[in-house]
Design an enzyme around this catalytic site. Sequence first.
Site, PDB file in Angstrom:
ATOM      1  N   THR A   1       0.821  -1.206   0.000  1.00 10.91           N
ATOM      2  CA  THR A   1       0.000   0.000   0.000  1.00 10.91           C
ATOM      3  C   THR A   1       0.857   1.259   0.000  1.00 10.91           C
ATOM      4  OG1 THR A   1      -1.454   1.287   1.452  1.00 10.91           O
ATOM      5  CG2 THR A   1      -0.096  -0.350   2.520  1.00 10.91           C
ATOM      6  N   ASP A   2       0.280   2.352  -0.490  1.00 15.26           N
ATOM      7  CA  ASP A   2       0.995   3.644  -0.427  1.00 15.26           C
ATOM      8  C   ASP A   2       1.017   4.184   1.010  1.00 15.26           C
ATOM      9  OD1 ASP A   2      -1.690   4.365  -0.156  1.00 15.26           O
ATOM     10  OD2 ASP A   2      -1.637   5.960  -1.664  1.00 15.26           O
ATOM     11  N   GLU A   3       0.230   3.571   1.906  1.00 15.76           N
ATOM     12  CA  GLU A   3       0.156   4.104   3.279  1.00 15.76           C
ATOM     13  C   GLU A   3       1.476   3.931   4.036  1.00 15.76           C
ATOM     14  OE1 GLU A   3      -3.563   3.303   5.296  1.00 15.76           O
ATOM     15  OE2 GLU A   3      -4.621   3.136   3.392  1.00 15.76           O
TER      16      GLU A   3
ATOM     17  N   TYR B   1      -1.904  -0.621  10.903  1.00 14.72           N
ATOM     18  CA  TYR B   1      -1.998  -1.279   9.589  1.00 14.72           C
ATOM     19  C   TYR B   1      -0.793  -0.943   8.719  1.00 14.72           C
ATOM     20  CZ  TYR B   1      -3.257  -1.743   4.634  1.00 14.72           C
ATOM     21  OH  TYR B   1      -3.241  -2.029   3.281  1.00 14.72           O
TER      22      TYR B   1
HETATM   23  P1  NAD Z   1      -9.316  -7.715   2.049  1.00 14.39           P
HETATM   24  O1  NAD Z   1      -9.323  -7.417   3.505  1.00 14.39           O
HETATM   25  O2  NAD Z   1     -10.536  -7.502   1.233  1.00 14.39           O
HETATM   26  O3  NAD Z   1      -8.881  -9.244   1.801  1.00 14.39           O
HETATM   27  C1  NAD Z   1      -7.848  -9.856   2.507  1.00 14.39           C
HETATM   28  C2  NAD Z   1      -7.929 -11.362   2.241  1.00 14.39           C
HETATM   29  O4  NAD Z   1      -6.825 -11.989   2.938  1.00 14.39           O
HETATM   30  C3  NAD Z   1      -9.210 -12.001   2.763  1.00 14.39           C
HETATM   31  O5  NAD Z   1      -9.733 -12.890   1.802  1.00 14.39           O
HETATM   32  C4  NAD Z   1      -8.754 -12.753   4.008  1.00 14.39           C
HETATM   33  O6  NAD Z   1      -9.528 -13.898   4.296  1.00 14.39           O
HETATM   34  C5  NAD Z   1      -7.327 -13.120   3.627  1.00 14.39           C
HETATM   35  N1  NAD Z   1      -6.461 -13.355   4.794  1.00 14.39           N
HETATM   36  C6  NAD Z   1      -6.329 -12.563   5.893  1.00 14.39           C
HETATM   37  N2  NAD Z   1      -5.477 -13.119   6.768  1.00 14.39           N
HETATM   38  C7  NAD Z   1      -5.042 -14.277   6.188  1.00 14.39           C
HETATM   39  C8  NAD Z   1      -4.123 -15.284   6.598  1.00 14.39           C
HETATM   40  N3  NAD Z   1      -3.499 -15.242   7.776  1.00 14.39           N
HETATM   41  N4  NAD Z   1      -3.902 -16.336   5.755  1.00 14.39           N
HETATM   42  C9  NAD Z   1      -4.543 -16.411   4.558  1.00 14.39           C
HETATM   43  N5  NAD Z   1      -5.425 -15.485   4.152  1.00 14.39           N
HETATM   44  C10 NAD Z   1      -5.672 -14.431   4.937  1.00 14.39           C
HETATM   45  O7  NAD Z   1      -8.082  -6.896   1.465  1.00 14.39           O
HETATM   46  P2  NAD Z   1      -7.912  -6.179   0.054  1.00 14.39           P
HETATM   47  O8  NAD Z   1      -8.502  -4.826   0.124  1.00 14.39           O
HETATM   48  O9  NAD Z   1      -8.322  -7.112  -1.020  1.00 14.39           O
HETATM   49  O10 NAD Z   1      -6.324  -5.998   0.034  1.00 14.39           O
HETATM   50  C11 NAD Z   1      -5.486  -7.023  -0.500  1.00 14.39           C
HETATM   51  C12 NAD Z   1      -4.040  -6.584  -0.365  1.00 14.39           C
HETATM   52  O11 NAD Z   1      -3.833  -5.360  -1.049  1.00 14.39           O
HETATM   53  C13 NAD Z   1      -3.602  -6.345   1.087  1.00 14.39           C
HETATM   54  O12 NAD Z   1      -2.288  -6.848   1.221  1.00 14.39           O
HETATM   55  C14 NAD Z   1      -3.639  -4.830   1.234  1.00 14.39           C
HETATM   56  O13 NAD Z   1      -2.686  -4.409   2.167  1.00 14.39           O
HETATM   57  C15 NAD Z   1      -3.268  -4.402  -0.176  1.00 14.39           C
HETATM   58  N6  NAD Z   1      -3.808  -3.081  -0.588  1.00 14.39           N
HETATM   59  C16 NAD Z   1      -5.138  -2.804  -0.442  1.00 14.39           C
HETATM   60  C17 NAD Z   1      -5.634  -1.565  -0.875  1.00 14.39           C
HETATM   61  C18 NAD Z   1      -7.097  -1.226  -0.765  1.00 14.39           C
HETATM   62  O14 NAD Z   1      -7.476  -0.087  -1.049  1.00 14.39           O
HETATM   63  N7  NAD Z   1      -7.975  -2.152  -0.410  1.00 14.39           N
HETATM   64  C19 NAD Z   1      -4.762  -0.632  -1.447  1.00 14.39           C
HETATM   65  C20 NAD Z   1      -3.401  -0.966  -1.575  1.00 14.39           C
HETATM   66  C21 NAD Z   1      -2.942  -2.202  -1.152  1.00 14.39           C
HETATM   67  P1  TYD Z   2     -10.865   3.688   4.296  1.00 16.78           P
HETATM   68  O1  TYD Z   2     -11.788   3.215   3.223  1.00 16.78           O
HETATM   69  O2  TYD Z   2     -10.964   3.051   5.648  1.00 16.78           O
HETATM   70  O3  TYD Z   2      -9.379   3.567   3.700  1.00 16.78           O
HETATM   71  P2  TYD Z   2      -7.959   4.107   4.317  1.00 16.78           P
HETATM   72  O4  TYD Z   2      -8.139   4.473   5.728  1.00 16.78           O
HETATM   73  O5  TYD Z   2      -7.080   2.913   4.130  1.00 16.78           O
HETATM   74  O6  TYD Z   2      -7.555   5.264   3.435  1.00 16.78           O
HETATM   75  O7  TYD Z   2     -11.063   5.251   4.497  1.00 16.78           O
HETATM   76  C1  TYD Z   2     -10.886   6.156   3.417  1.00 16.78           C
HETATM   77  C2  TYD Z   2     -11.043   7.551   3.960  1.00 16.78           C
HETATM   78  O8  TYD Z   2     -12.394   7.738   4.393  1.00 16.78           O
HETATM   79  C3  TYD Z   2     -10.176   7.820   5.179  1.00 16.78           C
HETATM   80  O9  TYD Z   2      -9.707   9.175   5.121  1.00 16.78           O
HETATM   81  C4  TYD Z   2     -11.132   7.646   6.353  1.00 16.78           C
HETATM   82  C5  TYD Z   2     -12.462   8.088   5.776  1.00 16.78           C
HETATM   83  N1  TYD Z   2     -13.660   7.426   6.318  1.00 16.78           N
HETATM   84  C6  TYD Z   2     -14.737   8.185   6.771  1.00 16.78           C
HETATM   85  O10 TYD Z   2     -14.712   9.435   6.752  1.00 16.78           O
HETATM   86  N2  TYD Z   2     -15.837   7.527   7.259  1.00 16.78           N
HETATM   87  C7  TYD Z   2     -15.911   6.172   7.320  1.00 16.78           C
HETATM   88  O11 TYD Z   2     -16.939   5.617   7.791  1.00 16.78           O
HETATM   89  C8  TYD Z   2     -14.801   5.396   6.836  1.00 16.78           C
HETATM   90  C9  TYD Z   2     -14.827   3.900   6.892  1.00 16.78           C
HETATM   91  C10 TYD Z   2     -13.697   6.069   6.335  1.00 16.78           C
END
Ligand code: NAD
Ligand code: TYD
Length: 353
Positions: A134-136, A159
């Site tokens: 992630t970019d975070e 996280y």
């Molecule tokens: P998500 O929470 O939707 O899915 C995570 C998946 O991992 C789930 O299916 C869960 O069951 C599985 N999992 C969790 N713990 C596990 C373990 N111990 N063993 C096996 N499986 C396990 O997450 P997502 O949004 O699809 O994100 C996927 C990846 O991309 C993550 O690594 C996250 O850090 C990264 N990412 C997400 C975002 C975003 O905006 N969602 C952005 C950048 C990077």
């Molecule tokens: P989120 O989807 O949790 O992603 P991240 O924290 O990884 O960026 O949140 C996106 C943005 O929205 C973040 O600035 C927090 C804000 N947010 C709200 O204002 N209300 C909400 O109920 C949630 C879940 C997030």
Amino acid sequence: MKTVFISGGAGFIGSALIRMLIAESDWRIVNIDKLTYAGNLESLAAVANNPRHVFRHVDIGDRAALDALFAEFKPEGVIHLAAESHVDRSIHGPGDFIQTNIGGTFSLLEATRGYWLSLDDTRKAAFRFHHVSTDEVYGSLGDTGQFVETTAYAPNSPYSASKAASDHLVRAWHHTYGLPVVTTNCSNNYGPCQFPEKLIPLMIHNAVSGKPLPIYGKGDNVRDWLYVDDHASALRLVFEKGVVGEVYNIGGHNEKTNLDVVDTLCALLDELKPGSVPYANLKTYVADRPGHDKRYAIDAGKIGRELGWRPLETFETGMRKTVQWYLDNSEWVAHVVSGEYRNWLDKNYGART
Ligand code: NAD
Ligand code: TYD
């Protein structure tokens, strides 16, 4: 048949990647997922019976189970997405984040390394471990500037700190042991099948249920949004063509304040599912998230220049598709809300896991 392991394939991004790879490539996928609350096999209904999708209900922290999978399937690579992914949950309970994102990544790296060492030189050189991050990890920006691949790490939430630690482990496994890794750091994703705890699906679900739309603080925090299928196409490109040891940032050039996002959603819902009053009336300002990062913005120039990646969706087209998907798939959301989605494994996979 070429085989890739995808960890976390039942999650939001992993399921989008698997749907895409099944439709557009000839990879056989072994989907390794623990099925935490965020894992939802219903998101993979379209590929459940495809012989190129093999599901294994395994925790990436279970080294013996991973070793057995490597011995059984002998993959050409791993795309590692499994993680605890929600910032608010990491604030309330960081333990699972440390365990899966750091300990689980360590376990997967070690299982991968053991298998990789057993390969002949040709297969060893072609092997890839792709770490999805992630970019975070770069922390929070002020009003200007963008994250590049060389931006110093400054994670602020449990996280992002756990993801930063996993990025460092992956880097070290390359530099110390020679494991052929690539890492991607992506901005906020949105699209179909995202668990309705994240901003966009939460707001859509609350709006259509007539519930308040909780905006943290003033709603002026900025995120850089990318449609999930565009992330999936970038992941495939980096996995297949990325240079070993390199990091690629992925982002959609779509910086928006949270208020912009919620207003856009409300306007789309007013058009697509009109209610008696505008949805924006449901906006509610609530207490801010502790340590809330102010702004994220990605410079995705490197992956564009070096690998030719471009996102297909604009914020407008991606948001419209997303709202329409949630309106058309109210059953998917209803099953998540009721907990019914957890029964999908037994009902549809049974002995095959
Ligand atoms: P998500 O929470 O939707 O899915 C995570 C998946 O991992 C789930 O299916 C869960 O069951 C599985 N999992 C969790 N713990 C596990 C373990 N111990 N063993 C096996 N499986 C396990 O997450 P997502 O949004 O699809 O994100 C996927 C990846 O991309 C993550 O690594 C996250 O850090 C990264 N990412 C997400 C975002 C975003 O905006 N969602 C952005 C950048 C990077
Ligand atoms: P989120 O989807 O949790 O992603 P991240 O924290 O990884 O960026 O949140 C996106 C943005 O929205 C973040 O600035 C927090 C804000 N947010 C709200 O204002 N209300 C909400 O109920 C949630 C879940 C997030």
